[in-house]
Write a protein that holds these residues in place. Structure first.
Motif, PDB file in Angstrom:
ATOM      1  N   PHE A 109       0.851  -1.188   0.000  1.00  0.00           N
ATOM      2  CA  PHE A 109       0.000   0.000   0.000  1.00  0.00           C
ATOM      3  C   PHE A 109       0.893   1.246   0.000  1.00  0.00           C
ATOM      4  N   ASP A 110       0.813   2.017  -1.079  1.00  0.00           N
ATOM      5  CA  ASP A 110       1.682   3.194  -1.228  1.00  0.00           C
ATOM      6  C   ASP A 110       1.487   4.216  -0.107  1.00  0.00           C
ATOM      7  N   SER A 111       0.237   4.308   0.366  1.00  0.00           N
ATOM      8  CA  SER A 111      -0.079   5.372   1.335  1.00  0.00           C
ATOM      9  C   SER A 111       0.275   4.975   2.760  1.00  0.00           C
ATOM     10  N   MET A 112       0.753   3.740   2.952  1.00  0.00           N
ATOM     11  CA  MET A 112       1.094   3.291   4.309  1.00  0.00           C
ATOM     12  C   MET A 112       2.602   3.133   4.446  1.00  0.00           C
ATOM     13  N   THR A 113       3.095   3.321   5.678  1.00  0.00           N
ATOM     14  CA  THR A 113       4.512   3.078   5.927  1.00  0.00           C
ATOM     15  C   THR A 113       4.763   1.569   5.890  1.00  0.00           C
ATOM     16  N   ILE A 114       6.026   1.211   5.912  1.00  0.00           N
ATOM     17  CA  ILE A 114       6.391  -0.217   5.897  1.00  0.00           C
ATOM     18  C   ILE A 114       5.743  -0.923   7.090  1.00  0.00           C
ATOM     19  N   GLU A 115       5.849  -0.292   8.241  1.00  0.00           N
ATOM     20  CA  GLU A 115       5.292  -0.879   9.466  1.00  0.00           C
ATOM     21  C   GLU A 115       3.778  -1.075   9.329  1.00  0.00           C
ATOM     22  N   GLU A 116       3.104  -0.066   8.806  1.00  0.00           N
ATOM     23  CA  GLU A 116       1.642  -0.152   8.648  1.00  0.00           C
ATOM     24  C   GLU A 116       1.266  -1.215   7.623  1.00  0.00           C
ATOM     25  N   ASN A 117       2.088  -1.335   6.567  1.00  0.00           N
ATOM     26  CA  ASN A 117       1.839  -2.375   5.570  1.00  0.00           C
ATOM     27  C   ASN A 117       1.875  -3.765   6.201  1.00  0.00           C
ATOM     28  N   VAL A 118       2.914  -4.011   6.993  1.00  0.00           N
ATOM     29  CA  VAL A 118       3.080  -5.344   7.587  1.00  0.00           C
ATOM     30  C   VAL A 118       2.007  -5.571   8.663  1.00  0.00           C
ATOM     31  N   ARG A 119       1.640  -4.494   9.353  1.00  0.00           N
ATOM     32  CA  ARG A 119       0.676  -4.626  10.462  1.00  0.00           C
ATOM     33  C   ARG A 119      -0.767  -4.756   9.954  1.00  0.00           C
ATOM     34  N   PHE A 120      -1.005  -4.392   8.692  1.00  0.00           N
ATOM     35  CA  PHE A 120      -2.372  -4.312   8.160  1.00  0.00           C
ATOM     36  C   PHE A 120      -3.206  -5.586   8.411  1.00  0.00           C
TER      37      PHE A 120
END
Lengths: 255, 248
Positions: free
Chosen positions: A90-101
């Motif tokens: 997800f372009d709009s999310m940070t790496i951490e947010e991507n993995v946590r999604f």
């Protein structure tokens, strides 16, 4: 284990898969290989239900995947992780947010627990100090690692990888291959990789399905590839004179 | 051609059923709704302000032209302008402009996610993607667009007042008298109902075109164009249906 039984799929009258039957083994890195247009991606997407086959069955252990209701399918998919060719971050999310999604969406873990799980996964794929960066701010190889971290964050039983090495240099590709293989062993997963990278075939191909024009052309392991007389293998795997020479040298050293 | 439209209607209807199915995690949807309100609502303020000023000004000038040399009482300009703006111009023109602004953006955003396999990735995670991607946009738009349209109506009337009194020779007293004459709150309800229906059309039609986009940049561009064209046509059809049902 995942079983594909007599899978047929056509698009606009063109038959792309012509009765594929194969067992993808547990705790093994299962490879689907073949030339471009052989039907690899269609088969992989059929196995995860992104493309519905015209005919045939897909079994996840003792579950007939295409007999499941939508609700049951979504439940099963929580046991599935997938790494996409383009990473699908997800372009709009940070790496951490991507993995946590996936954890945010499907678990009731506390924020601290989720954070710990995310950090564990990022550590496992050897990514440090990128938590707050966005996908566009890191390299292609790092994006692959983030894709793997997100795919394994829910501790899946089944891992699918679509062309995990595409666009990577040989060294990084090797690291990604080794990472997928070791994660498969550690987590006792059924891993299925779709690739046409011959380095991957020889490095991690424990159970290989070779497709040609939508049909099973050959099955076996990387060790068997070295000793098979199959002409298609000969022409496909050892396509260049350099690889043919390497093969002959390797066989010579076996004798 | 007609069969193809029926195909889209059927697919759109089935897809809407998925959009309105139960959310997985309400909190995640809540955050997304807030983001959509910010994007759709606050993000459209500038354009709504600009078009409202011109809607009011053009309406005032044209009415003054129509009324010139007739026996129609001059205070009727305020009344006629108010009714035209509230019942039709504010909801319809604002929605048509928003269909261009929000619609193309939604089609491009969701279409881009489809082409980059992000929607596939969400499906693999077990997510109900039509609901997760579209429901917050519907809620955000249904909340924001009616407020934008009420704002547009107010600004247009004010702009009409300034134009009529400063440029068209009407007195402020006449305009205000007309503005406050024959008021029926029913027309405001017509405007609000139109706003709800139009915002729903803009979001769902645009999201539908983005969600089912095929591969390639040309297809993505086509999805954006189709989103605007079909939203606009459906807004005008719905405008007629609402007028017929509520005022016919």
């Amino acid at each position: 284990m995942i079983k594909a039984i007599n899978i047929h799929k056509s698009f606009d009258g063109t038959e792309v898969l012509k009765g594929i039957t194969f067992d993808f083994r547990k705790s093994k890195t299962n490879l689907i290989i073949g030339r471009s247009g052989a039907g690899k991606t269609v088969l992989l997407k059929t196995l995860v239900g992104l493309i519905t086959p015209d005919e045939g069955e897909v079994w996840y252990d003792d579950i007939d995947f295409y007999k499941l209701s939508l609700k049951e399918t979504r439940k099963l998919r929580k046991k599935v992780g997938m790494l996409f060719q383009g990473n699908a971050l997800f372009d709009s999310m940070t790496i951490e947010e991507n993995v946590r999604f996936p954890l945010d969406m499907f678990t009731d873990m506390s924020f601290e627990e989720k954070q710990e799980q995310v950090n564990n996964c990022l550590d496992r794929v050897e990514l440090e100090g990128v938590n707050d960066k966005y996908p566009a701010e890191i390299s292609g190889g790092m994006q692959k690692r983030v894709g793997i971290a997100r795919a394994i964050v829910m501790n899946p039983e089944y891992l699918f990888c679509d062309e995990p090495n595409s666009g990577l240099d040989p060294k990084t590709a090797l690291i990604i291959d080794e990472l997928i293989q070791s994660i498969t062993k550690e987590n006792n997963m059924t891993t299925i990789i779709n690739t046409h990278d011959m380095n991957s075939v020889m490095e991690i191909g424990e159970n290989i399905l070779l497709l040609d024009n939508g049909e099973v052309a050959w099955t076996g392991s990387r060790e068997e590839i070295m000793h098979t007389d199959n002409k298609y293998i000969e022409n496909f795997i050892f396509a260049s004179p350099f690889l043919k020479k390497l093969k002959n040298q390797a066989l010579g050293s076996y004798k | 051609m007609i069969l193809r439209q029926f195909y889209h209607l059927g697919r759109y209807s089935l897809w809407l059923l998925k959009v309105f199915s139960k959310p997985e995690k309400t909190r995640m949807y809540y955050n997304e709704v807030l983001r959509q309100i910010e994007e759709i609502g606050f993000g459209s303020l500038k354009i709504v302000f600009i078009i409202s000023v011109f809607i009011g000004a053009v309406t005032a000038i044209q009415l003054s032209y129509q009324f010139g040399g007739t026996l129609i009482p001059s205070y009727y300009i305020g009344y006629t302008l108010r009714e035209m703006i509230i019942v039709d111009l504010a909801p319809t023109i604002t929605s048509l402009v928003l269909a261009g602004k929000i619609g193309s953006s939604i089609a491009a955003e969701i279409g881009g996610m489809r082409q980059k396999e992000i929607i596939d990735a969400m499906e693999i995670m077990g997510l109900n993607t039509p609901a997760f991607l579209v429901l917050p946009k519907i809620v955000g738009a249904v909340f924001s667009v009616p407020l934008l349209i009420i704002l547009a109506a107010g600004l247009s009337i004010f702009s009409g007042f300034v134009t009529a009194t400063a440029l068209a020779g009407f007195t402020p007293a006449d305009f205000v008298k007309g503005l406050t004459s024959f008021y029926d709150s029913y027309t405001v309800w017509v405007m609000i109902i139109k706003a709800f229906v139009f915002s729903f059309i803009i979001v769902t039609v645009s999201a539908y075109h983005g969600y089912f986009v095929k591969r390639g940049s040309i297809e993505l561009g086509k999805a954006g164009t189709d989103a605007i064209v079909y939203s606009s046509i459906l807004i005008l059809v719905a405008d007629y249906v609402i007028a017929q049902v509520m005022m016919g």
